[in-house]
Scaffold this motif. Sequence first.
Motif, PDB file in Angstrom:
ATOM      1  N   HIS A 450      42.006  28.838  38.079  1.00 26.66           N
ATOM      2  CA  HIS A 450      43.166  28.842  37.175  1.00 26.66           C
ATOM      3  C   HIS A 450      43.255  30.254  36.601  1.00 26.66           C
ATOM      4  O   HIS A 450      42.226  30.918  36.464  1.00 26.66           O
ATOM      5  CB  HIS A 450      42.962  27.877  36.003  1.00 26.66           C
ATOM      6  N   PHE A 451      44.457  30.677  36.240  1.00 26.62           N
ATOM      7  CA  PHE A 451      44.575  32.025  35.678  1.00 26.62           C
ATOM      8  C   PHE A 451      45.820  32.098  34.799  1.00 26.62           C
ATOM      9  O   PHE A 451      46.772  31.340  35.011  1.00 26.62           O
ATOM     10  CB  PHE A 451      44.628  33.071  36.790  1.00 26.62           C
ATOM     11  N   PRO A 452      45.827  33.010  33.818  1.00 26.66           N
ATOM     12  CA  PRO A 452      46.998  33.127  32.941  1.00 26.66           C
ATOM     13  C   PRO A 452      48.226  33.566  33.745  1.00 26.66           C
ATOM     14  O   PRO A 452      48.136  34.492  34.550  1.00 26.66           O
ATOM     15  CB  PRO A 452      46.587  34.215  31.936  1.00 26.66           C
ATOM     16  N   ILE A 455      49.421  37.379  35.008  1.00 28.88           N
ATOM     17  CA  ILE A 455      48.260  38.270  34.982  1.00 28.88           C
ATOM     18  C   ILE A 455      48.405  39.328  36.072  1.00 28.88           C
ATOM     19  O   ILE A 455      48.886  39.045  37.164  1.00 28.88           O
ATOM     20  CB  ILE A 455      46.963  37.449  35.189  1.00 28.88           C
ATOM     21  N   TYR A 458      45.435  42.629  40.199  1.00 25.39           N
ATOM     22  CA  TYR A 458      44.107  43.190  40.463  1.00 25.39           C
ATOM     23  C   TYR A 458      43.004  42.421  39.749  1.00 25.39           C
ATOM     24  O   TYR A 458      41.840  42.467  40.147  1.00 25.39           O
ATOM     25  CB  TYR A 458      44.060  44.682  40.121  1.00 25.39           C
ATOM     26  N   ARG A 459      43.372  41.699  38.685  1.00 28.04           N
ATOM     27  CA  ARG A 459      42.338  41.015  37.918  1.00 28.04           C
ATOM     28  C   ARG A 459      41.762  39.815  38.662  1.00 28.04           C
ATOM     29  O   ARG A 459      40.750  39.252  38.239  1.00 28.04           O
ATOM     30  CB  ARG A 459      42.881  40.604  36.545  1.00 28.04           C
ATOM     31  N   LEU A 460      42.401  39.386  39.752  1.00 29.73           N
ATOM     32  CA  LEU A 460      41.867  38.253  40.517  1.00 29.73           C
ATOM     33  C   LEU A 460      41.024  38.719  41.710  1.00 29.73           C
ATOM     34  O   LEU A 460      40.419  37.902  42.395  1.00 29.73           O
ATOM     35  CB  LEU A 460      43.006  37.354  41.011  1.00 29.73           C
ATOM     36  N   PHE A 542      49.300  28.713  32.132  1.00 35.73           N
ATOM     37  CA  PHE A 542      48.282  28.941  33.162  1.00 35.73           C
ATOM     38  C   PHE A 542      48.782  28.446  34.516  1.00 35.73           C
ATOM     39  O   PHE A 542      49.455  27.420  34.608  1.00 35.73           O
ATOM     40  CB  PHE A 542      46.968  28.242  32.802  1.00 35.73           C
TER      41      PHE A 542
ATOM     42  N   TYR B 458      35.814  47.618  35.058  1.00 40.35           N
ATOM     43  CA  TYR B 458      36.890  46.640  34.870  1.00 40.35           C
ATOM     44  C   TYR B 458      36.844  45.532  35.912  1.00 40.35           C
ATOM     45  O   TYR B 458      37.350  44.444  35.680  1.00 40.35           O
ATOM     46  CB  TYR B 458      38.264  47.332  34.856  1.00 40.35           C
ATOM     47  N   ASP B 461      35.334  42.209  34.687  1.00 43.10           N
ATOM     48  CA  ASP B 461      35.858  41.555  33.479  1.00 43.10           C
ATOM     49  C   ASP B 461      36.268  40.111  33.704  1.00 43.10           C
ATOM     50  O   ASP B 461      36.084  39.257  32.826  1.00 43.10           O
ATOM     51  CB  ASP B 461      37.052  42.347  32.931  1.00 43.10           C
ATOM     52  N   THR B 462      36.835  39.812  34.858  1.00 47.53           N
ATOM     53  CA  THR B 462      37.358  38.460  35.109  1.00 47.53           C
ATOM     54  C   THR B 462      36.255  37.410  35.136  1.00 47.53           C
ATOM     55  O   THR B 462      36.482  36.240  34.787  1.00 47.53           O
ATOM     56  CB  THR B 462      38.141  38.461  36.446  1.00 47.53           C
ATOM     57  N   LEU B 466      36.503  33.071  33.932  1.00 51.37           N
ATOM     58  CA  LEU B 466      36.880  31.993  34.861  1.00 51.37           C
ATOM     59  C   LEU B 466      36.648  30.601  34.286  1.00 51.37           C
ATOM     60  O   LEU B 466      37.525  29.736  34.402  1.00 51.37           O
ATOM     61  CB  LEU B 466      36.146  32.182  36.197  1.00 51.37           C
ATOM     62  N   TRP B 469      39.392  29.974  31.726  1.00 53.63           N
ATOM     63  CA  TRP B 469      40.692  29.787  32.392  1.00 53.63           C
ATOM     64  C   TRP B 469      40.808  28.375  32.956  1.00 53.63           C
ATOM     65  O   TRP B 469      41.893  27.787  32.973  1.00 53.63           O
ATOM     66  CB  TRP B 469      40.865  30.806  33.523  1.00 53.63           C
ATOM     67  N   ARG B 470      39.706  27.862  33.434  1.00 48.84           N
ATOM     68  CA  ARG B 470      39.691  26.498  33.988  1.00 48.84           C
ATOM     69  C   ARG B 470      40.328  25.502  33.013  1.00 48.84           C
ATOM     70  O   ARG B 470      40.999  24.549  33.426  1.00 48.84           O
ATOM     71  CB  ARG B 470      38.224  26.145  34.283  1.00 48.84           C
ATOM     72  N   GLY B 472      42.479  26.472  30.577  1.00 52.03           N
ATOM     73  CA  GLY B 472      43.657  27.062  29.960  1.00 52.03           C
ATOM     74  C   GLY B 472      43.334  27.875  28.717  1.00 52.03           C
ATOM     75  O   GLY B 472      44.179  28.057  27.847  1.00 52.03           O
ATOM     76  N   ASP B 474      41.441  31.572  26.979  1.00 49.21           N
ATOM     77  CA  ASP B 474      41.193  32.983  27.308  1.00 49.21           C
ATOM     78  C   ASP B 474      40.809  33.695  26.018  1.00 49.21           C
ATOM     79  O   ASP B 474      40.845  33.091  24.939  1.00 49.21           O
ATOM     80  CB  ASP B 474      42.456  33.612  27.928  1.00 49.21           C
ATOM     81  N   PHE B 497      39.856  44.428  30.693  1.00 50.39           N
ATOM     82  CA  PHE B 497      40.934  44.320  31.670  1.00 50.39           C
ATOM     83  C   PHE B 497      41.835  45.545  31.637  1.00 50.39           C
ATOM     84  O   PHE B 497      42.746  45.647  32.437  1.00 50.39           O
ATOM     85  CB  PHE B 497      41.717  43.023  31.506  1.00 50.39           C
TER      86      PHE B 497
END
Lengths: 608, 608
Positions: A450-452, A455, A458-460, A542, B458, B461-462, B466, B469-470, B472, B474, B497
């Motif tokens: 899951h991700f905002p 986003i 590159y952050r994934l 999300f 950077y 950072d993610t 994770l 985020w799972r 929802g 952050d 980030f």
Amino acid sequence: MKPSTQEPPVAARIRALSNLRHWLSELGLAGFLIPSTDAFISEWTPPGQRRLRHLTGFSGSVGSALILSRGGALFVDGRYQLQALSELVGTDLDTCLDNPAARLSLLSRLPAGARIGFDAWTLSMAARDGWKKVAGEAGAELVAIDDPALIALVAEPGEKPAPVSLAYPEDMAGKTWQAKCSEIAEEMREMRLSAMLVADAEDVSWLLNVRAPDAGTGTEPDEASFVPASPSRALLYADGTVKWFVDAHEPALATRPAFRIMGSSALAAELSEAASRGPVGINAERTPALLADIIAERRMPVFTDIVARFRWRKQPAEQRSAREAHLLDAVALCRFMAWLDSAARPDDLTEAAAARALHAMRSANPAYRGPSMPMMSASGPNGAFPHYVPPAEGGRRLNDHPIFFLDSGGQYLGGTTDNTITMALAPPEPRHVRAHTRIVQGLIALATTHFPAGIAAYRLDTIARLPLWRDGLDFDHSTGHGVGSYLNIHEGPRIGFQTMPRGMAGIERGMILTNEPGYYSSDFGMRLETHMIAVDTEFAGFLKFETISRLPFDPRLIDFALLEAGEMQWLRDYHAQLINDVSPLLDEDTDRWLEAFVRPFLTPDRAA
Amino acid sequence: MKPSTQEPPVAARIRALSNLRHWLSELGLAGFLIPSTDAFISEWTPPGQRRLRHLTGFSGSVGSALILSRGGALFVDGRYQLQALSELVGTDLDTCLDNPAARLSLLSRLPAGARIGFDAWTLSMAARDGWKKVAGEAGAELVAIDDPALIALVAEPGEKPAPVSLAYPEDMAGKTWQAKCSEIAEEMREMRLSAMLVADAEDVSWLLNVRAPDAGTGTEPDEASFVPASPSRALLYADGTVKWFVDAHEPALATRPAFRIMGSSALAAELSEAASRGPVGINAERTPALLADIIAERRMPVFTDIVARFRWRKQPAEQRSAREAHLLDAVALCRFMAWLDSAARPDDLTEAAAARALHAMRSANPAYRGPSMPMMSASGPNGAFPHYVPPAEGGRRLNDHPIFFLDSGGQYLGGTTDNTITMALAPPEPRHVRAHTRIVQGLIALATTHFPAGIAAYRLDTIARLPLWRDGLDFDHSTGHGVGSYLNIHEGPRIGFQTMPRGMAGIERGMILTNEPGYYSSDFGMRLETHMIAVDTEFAGFLKFETISRLPFDPRLIDFALLEAGEMQWLRDYHAQLINDVSPLLDEDTDRWLEAFVRPFLTPDRAA
């Protein structure tokens, strides 16, 4: 020397270079710049527009050559260095990793005030400005050349007339061209733009719901242009009206209400007129320097990729077409894998022949319009190069190494696919299994995150690498990229470790992205690639991905003991869905093979 | 009006602003720029150097005020906007989110040609150039002012003489100052630098193995300067020789062989001389504009943070000291947590009183030199602000909300700590437990990852996000940052980030980094923070982290059913190690509490 029809390619190149140099001296030029792009700044140039390949022999998709009166260099990125070295054999050009310092070093050899020619149609404004900056530092000058005799000398023979642009069905586009124009015009007004030059053929095709006909993508891989974009440009005004500049189109398009169609030669005057009236937006990366300069004569253009950003977010209808295209692709892929996995596989099957066989199996489907990219068919050591494409005839024999991977895709009317399979054609070694298992885990990690919403892409990128890093492995390319809707297989955002420019783009609902972790050792390489759509989660703000590819993974290349329970569950669900969706579409033999091939994923007691 | 000793702070500020404005008009200035930094461009300015706080009341660590003849604005980053609003009450200054557009908007209100003064000692070259660019766009001019009367007016009363710099023991530094100078000089020769101005007090302290004495860090949190850096500067030459510019030092330092010591007033002439002889390097972010300009009069300085990059990689001795400091810090933290968790906790205990209690417990250890940062002691809704610091007296009562977090650290001779605990002081709600569990999982994910050596920070950072985020969730701050060795708690690289500038720095063997995921709702906040050292893995070219903090997690805030087996195992190992290392150092009561508190982690049947 009169060219012979039997002239070998290297001799043809040497002759073309020599002719070009003769004209350079006539025009008082110290050199000429040849980019890989055409007048639409295409990533995949169509046959007849491959000037760089014609003059240097280099067949990669991105690069640029600076040809001097003696010598010169081809500038490429890291993935193409080795390939360029071998393809440039016979010319007097060096191969250089492309960066400002390497460019400066070559330009600095020229006498002060040296003039370097270029064709301002085939260099984007951004690319031209990059070269101009370095040339300035070296005391050289970049000069746009429109001498027809010189342009004829750098042209690739065999250029075909532009294909006739056709209407793209609204039920596939999911939105009328009027609605698209009016939405973008609204944002243009917020940006205080009075007009937007849509110079990118992919943007135009999307915005106006037009495409090149089937012929645009070719029928044989080598003839393909890969992208069914209409070779045309448009001017969109802040009131939502639009002018389309195209030289050949089906007559029905002229009946669209309030849709001005003009020949491509009318663009210059219209652009100048628009710029005299107010600020004009352009995408500097995809606009020929020549067109940007017409605007700049009146006022500075405003740089924005606003049309592309709309295009990347797929309509529900586009998502539906993509899902269907992946089912059709799965039919061909399963047939191909079943054949490779059977006694029917010829002992002397080569990488190129395997690629051709898959192309033929795709072609059995009437919706198939041609390949979406060159087929990267790589056995054993050739797989050490992530972007290896076998020669037209031959390449390695598949039976000489257990590991084979094939990255290929199809243009199906309505959807563009690009799937990578990895197979063990003979018993694999433990290190093959280990690396492939880590790739599978990386793919699952990204597929299930899951991700905002919004986003930066590159952050994934790190997510799919974590399982590989665990074993001290990595891969030196991006994890994924956006995918077009019956357009270019490559678009934004890019899920990579470089942030600029497409890595900064946000991932939004409806985007289609690839998920393609790999691993490349010195003696083998492997990669898996699936497509995913960004969809909502139960949490506001999300997103998550839904995988829409339906290609089976090779269970012989998976160490089930390494998998977490959640990973095993994902593999079970994924392959059960594959059977459910694809099995009804398969012939009986392929279906029987598929059921047996994926059984280890479906048998609960294989879970750790 | 004669200032009264009883004058309330707001009245003092209004008077100081009014005096300043009087002088501005005398000097023909339209405004004056006051940054949060001092002449060492410090993040944490020592008492007596807090000009911005003195004039505006703003107590955050980073910001700058542009004070006009009427009105003006304080520019801060997002974390300080609300705080600034309340602290500026009584002045006529606005609070603005700091960005070029906001600066331009204020400057554009001034008449053309308006002159803005600043003290070229307290603005870094990079910061000055940023303001200069915007001022130019607004038609205003930035003018360096050295009028002593004006500087006296902006100065904070109570400035103390600079502390006497002391030698820092070589067994803690792990390397002689000569060896450091000669290593950096070698790299300077490769960069063709003839000298390097070391203007950052942290760089100087590290390079020359010097520190401020204990007094530099204060004994009461409010008096602390947080960083025991020697307030001095140095010039390092390409031959490895060095000149140290310092006004007060212990006599023994003068006996160092080939070590030139000069007063700070000698720097200008030496710098000018060095620049006349060859290229001089500076770190533009940490060098006063005044010093950069002295070089620029001769030739353009070369921008490099080479000294900081060496400093960030810790010597084995520095790593050892850091480990020891964390054991000492764990003793205080465990005593504190045991007290909070007991009936002895006063019913009216406030955030500020809790922070003072922890400070007192740390002070019981003779190696403790003072706090390394302001204590972020936050109960319930105050925790919604990740950087909340309670007022000197009071703040919320801890008993009014179950959730309490405290981010604090200590300077111990040889090591700098910064640990964050989160506790449930009353039965937590399920949403508290869920969020905290995700934070724990994020912390474990980063703590256990392998990664390529030298990877840009950077890119990690993610990882810690994770699990959040799972669900929802952050957090809107970086995941971690580099930590100094008996120096500033904040240094590079930054695991965040945002890529620039410290996010691009590579993570290398020996670096100490924080791991601090959190979650901030509107009515509560929580964060955990541990320190880690980057160490080798069994795979060439890959690193992993070793966690060196020893703070217990609160098991009442963990939903064990959500944990993977690997996560449960990590928690078990971590707390077993904590018991093993810290238990022998604890008093009997605390030890008994600790054993009971962490028992759920050590009992195998709690694992899912």
